[in-house]
Design a protein around this motif. Structure first.
Motif, PDB file in Angstrom:
ATOM      1  N   TRP A 181     -46.086  38.830   4.923  1.00  0.00           N
ATOM      2  CA  TRP A 181     -47.234  38.338   4.142  1.00  0.00           C
ATOM      3  C   TRP A 181     -46.807  37.535   2.908  1.00  0.00           C
ATOM      4  N   ALA A 182     -45.531  37.584   2.586  1.00  0.00           N
ATOM      5  CA  ALA A 182     -45.043  36.834   1.415  1.00  0.00           C
ATOM      6  C   ALA A 182     -44.340  35.540   1.810  1.00  0.00           C
ATOM      7  N   ILE A 183     -44.150  35.326   3.104  1.00  0.00           N
ATOM      8  CA  ILE A 183     -43.376  34.156   3.548  1.00  0.00           C
ATOM      9  C   ILE A 183     -44.258  32.918   3.613  1.00  0.00           C
ATOM     10  N   GLY A 184     -43.907  31.931   2.815  1.00  0.00           N
ATOM     11  CA  GLY A 184     -44.607  30.650   2.853  1.00  0.00           C
ATOM     12  C   GLY A 184     -46.034  30.702   2.347  1.00  0.00           C
ATOM     13  N   GLY A 215     -30.282  29.753   1.582  1.00  0.00           N
ATOM     14  CA  GLY A 215     -31.367  28.777   1.701  1.00  0.00           C
ATOM     15  C   GLY A 215     -31.675  28.576   3.169  1.00  0.00           C
ATOM     16  N   ASN A 216     -32.866  28.981   3.580  1.00  0.00           N
ATOM     17  CA  ASN A 216     -33.271  28.817   4.979  1.00  0.00           C
ATOM     18  C   ASN A 216     -34.169  27.591   5.066  1.00  0.00           C
ATOM     19  N   PHE A 217     -33.617  26.527   5.614  1.00  0.00           N
ATOM     20  CA  PHE A 217     -34.381  25.265   5.688  1.00  0.00           C
ATOM     21  C   PHE A 217     -35.426  25.286   6.809  1.00  0.00           C
ATOM     22  N   LYS A 218     -35.345  26.291   7.691  1.00  0.00           N
ATOM     23  CA  LYS A 218     -36.253  26.377   8.853  1.00  0.00           C
ATOM     24  C   LYS A 218     -36.215  25.050   9.622  1.00  0.00           C
ATOM     25  N   MET A 219     -37.328  24.670  10.260  1.00  0.00           N
ATOM     26  CA  MET A 219     -37.335  23.352  10.918  1.00  0.00           C
ATOM     27  C   MET A 219     -37.621  22.287   9.855  1.00  0.00           C
ATOM     28  N   PHE A 266     -42.334  20.991   7.274  1.00  0.00           N
ATOM     29  CA  PHE A 266     -43.558  21.319   6.550  1.00  0.00           C
ATOM     30  C   PHE A 266     -43.442  21.117   5.048  1.00  0.00           C
ATOM     31  N   TYR A 267     -42.215  20.915   4.616  1.00  0.00           N
ATOM     32  CA  TYR A 267     -42.018  20.847   3.178  1.00  0.00           C
ATOM     33  C   TYR A 267     -41.774  19.416   2.717  1.00  0.00           C
ATOM     34  N   PRO A 268     -42.176  19.103   1.527  1.00  0.00           N
ATOM     35  CA  PRO A 268     -41.810  17.786   0.995  1.00  0.00           C
ATOM     36  C   PRO A 268     -40.297  17.732   0.812  1.00  0.00           C
ATOM     37  N   GLY A 301     -32.919  37.621  13.272  1.00  0.00           N
ATOM     38  CA  GLY A 301     -34.068  38.507  13.118  1.00  0.00           C
ATOM     39  C   GLY A 301     -35.144  37.994  12.184  1.00  0.00           C
ATOM     40  N   HIS A 302     -35.169  36.694  11.939  1.00  0.00           N
ATOM     41  CA  HIS A 302     -36.233  36.175  11.066  1.00  0.00           C
ATOM     42  C   HIS A 302     -37.596  36.466  11.699  1.00  0.00           C
ATOM     43  N   SER A 303     -38.569  36.775  10.868  1.00  0.00           N
ATOM     44  CA  SER A 303     -39.888  37.157  11.397  1.00  0.00           C
ATOM     45  C   SER A 303     -40.507  36.037  12.230  1.00  0.00           C
ATOM     46  N   GLU A 304     -40.181  34.781  11.894  1.00  0.00           N
ATOM     47  CA  GLU A 304     -40.747  33.689  12.695  1.00  0.00           C
ATOM     48  C   GLU A 304     -40.209  33.738  14.120  1.00  0.00           C
ATOM     49  N   ARG A 305     -38.963  34.136  14.286  1.00  0.00           N
ATOM     50  CA  ARG A 305     -38.410  34.271  15.637  1.00  0.00           C
ATOM     51  C   ARG A 305     -38.903  35.557  16.303  1.00  0.00           C
ATOM     52  N   SER A 365     -41.580  33.570  -0.691  1.00  0.00           N
ATOM     53  CA  SER A 365     -42.156  32.863  -1.842  1.00  0.00           C
ATOM     54  C   SER A 365     -41.336  33.000  -3.134  1.00  0.00           C
ATOM     55  N   VAL A 366     -40.027  33.079  -2.988  1.00  0.00           N
ATOM     56  CA  VAL A 366     -39.177  33.070  -4.185  1.00  0.00           C
ATOM     57  C   VAL A 366     -39.147  31.651  -4.751  1.00  0.00           C
ATOM     58  N   ASN A 367     -39.304  31.550  -6.058  1.00  0.00           N
ATOM     59  CA  ASN A 367     -39.172  30.230  -6.694  1.00  0.00           C
ATOM     60  C   ASN A 367     -38.434  30.379  -8.024  1.00  0.00           C
ATOM     61  N   PHE A 369     -31.303  36.491  -2.916  1.00  0.00           N
ATOM     62  CA  PHE A 369     -32.537  35.975  -2.316  1.00  0.00           C
ATOM     63  C   PHE A 369     -32.267  35.216  -1.025  1.00  0.00           C
ATOM     64  N   LEU A 370     -33.280  35.214  -0.175  1.00  0.00           N
ATOM     65  CA  LEU A 370     -33.305  34.277   0.939  1.00  0.00           C
ATOM     66  C   LEU A 370     -34.514  33.377   0.692  1.00  0.00           C
ATOM     67  N   VAL A 371     -34.221  32.117   0.468  1.00  0.00           N
ATOM     68  CA  VAL A 371     -35.232  31.186  -0.029  1.00  0.00           C
ATOM     69  C   VAL A 371     -35.611  30.189   1.063  1.00  0.00           C
ATOM     70  N   GLY A 372     -36.909  30.019   1.296  1.00  0.00           N
ATOM     71  CA  GLY A 372     -37.377  29.034   2.260  1.00  0.00           C
ATOM     72  C   GLY A 372     -37.722  27.732   1.551  1.00  0.00           C
ATOM     73  N   GLY A 373     -39.006  27.527   1.337  1.00  0.00           N
ATOM     74  CA  GLY A 373     -39.501  26.266   0.777  1.00  0.00           C
ATOM     75  C   GLY A 373     -38.755  25.779  -0.457  1.00  0.00           C
ATOM     76  N   ALA A 374     -38.485  26.680  -1.376  1.00  0.00           N
ATOM     77  CA  ALA A 374     -37.851  26.271  -2.642  1.00  0.00           C
ATOM     78  C   ALA A 374     -36.376  25.888  -2.466  1.00  0.00           C
ATOM     79  N   TYR A 416     -34.688  41.472   3.125  1.00  0.00           N
ATOM     80  CA  TYR A 416     -36.031  42.037   3.252  1.00  0.00           C
ATOM     81  C   TYR A 416     -37.044  40.934   2.982  1.00  0.00           C
ATOM     82  N   GLU A 417     -37.812  40.605   4.018  1.00  0.00           N
ATOM     83  CA  GLU A 417     -38.801  39.535   3.896  1.00  0.00           C
ATOM     84  C   GLU A 417     -40.159  40.024   4.411  1.00  0.00           C
ATOM     85  N   PRO A 418     -41.015  40.504   3.501  1.00  0.00           N
ATOM     86  CA  PRO A 418     -42.358  40.884   3.945  1.00  0.00           C
ATOM     87  C   PRO A 418     -43.072  39.656   4.500  1.00  0.00           C
TER      88      PRO A 418
END
Ligand code: 13P
Length: 259
Positions: free
Chosen positions: A179-182, A8-12, A15-17, A104-108, A222-224, A240-245, A175-177
């Protein structure tokens, strides 16, 4: 068989509820809620679970999260010590009970201009210091449309292979394309499986048979709780590596996608 792995990648995470829909995320309170939810959840014992809160909450997370669930930093520096304002070393993570680093996250790579070589040097430092590494790779939409996906992903991985050599036992490839992130645009099962398979073939050719057989290759983007089941059935998708969910109670359903 490879053990299923869910990060689970909470990022900063502003942006999420919040978990349980109580205001903004990324607060001490919301992190505690997420942890409590996980501590009380029925989690498939065969799944390796690692959560990655913002740096400032790492110690809090380790203190409250139940044993058996692990914590990852969202970054680590490539030097062991010295005057590096704002950076954190591998040994400091270890000292705080943090056993993984997400690198190596794409955001970084994009927002903070991290090069393949820099990511590789941080991966080496983390592995040398005894951390596990969730190593992210993935192509942009433009690269996919130019049919460069496999080339981009394998060149990101090659930089790491050049730095760390043949022992990939403590690396999980995510593997995180991009275009599929967030975006809510999850890769199709075919698209994801195709790239995962290509990564495994690359491991076989460039690293070793053992690395190809044993390395977990997980999917992110965008895994949910609705799309995880089909993805989890693919032969080369090991988690999975899950962001928002990962900030919602349904994260537990994603962890249990195989059960
Ligand atoms: P989302 O699940 O929010 O698309 O984020 C994926 C991701 O970047 C995880 O590292």
């Amino acid at each position: 068989a490879r053990q299923f792995f869910v990060g689970g990648n909470f990022k900063m995470s502003v942006f999420y509820p919040s978990t349980l829909e109580k205001g903004q995320n990324g607060t001490v309170q919301s992190i505690k809620e997420i942890i409590e939810n996980l501590n009380n959840a029925k989690i498939d014992e065969n799944v390796e679970v690692v959560i990655s809160p913002p740096t400032i909450y790492l110690l809090l997370t380790r203190e409250h999260l139940r044993s058996g669930l692990e914590v990852a930093a969202q970054n680590v520096f490539n030097k062991p010590n010295g005057a590096f304002t704002g950076e954190i070393s591998v040994s400091q993570l270890k000292d705080s009970g943090i056993t993984w680093a997400l690198l190596g996250h794409s955001e970084r790579r994009t927002i903070l201009s991290e090069s393949d070589d820099f990511v590789a040097s941080k991966t080496k430092a983390a592995l040398d210091g005894g951390l596990g590494v969730i190593l992210c790779c993935g192509e942009s939409l433009e690269q996919r449309e130019a049919e460069k996906t496999i080339e981009v992903v394998t060149s990101q991985l090659k930089a790491v292979a050049d730095a760390v050599g043949k022992d990939w036992s403590k690396i999980v490839i995510a593997y995180e394309p991009i275009w599929a992130i967030g975006t809510g645009k999850v890769a199709s099962t075919e698209q994801a499986q195709e790239v995962h398979k290509a990564i495994r073939e690359w491991l076989k050719k460039e690293v070793s048979d053992e690395a190809a057989e044993k390395t977990r290759i997980i999917y992110g983007g965008s895994v949910n709780e609705k799309n995880c089941g089909e993805l989890a059935k693919q032969e080369d998708i090991d988690g999975f590596l899950v962001g928002g969910a990962s900030l919602k109670p349904a994260f537990v359903d994603i962890i249990n996608a195989k059960s």
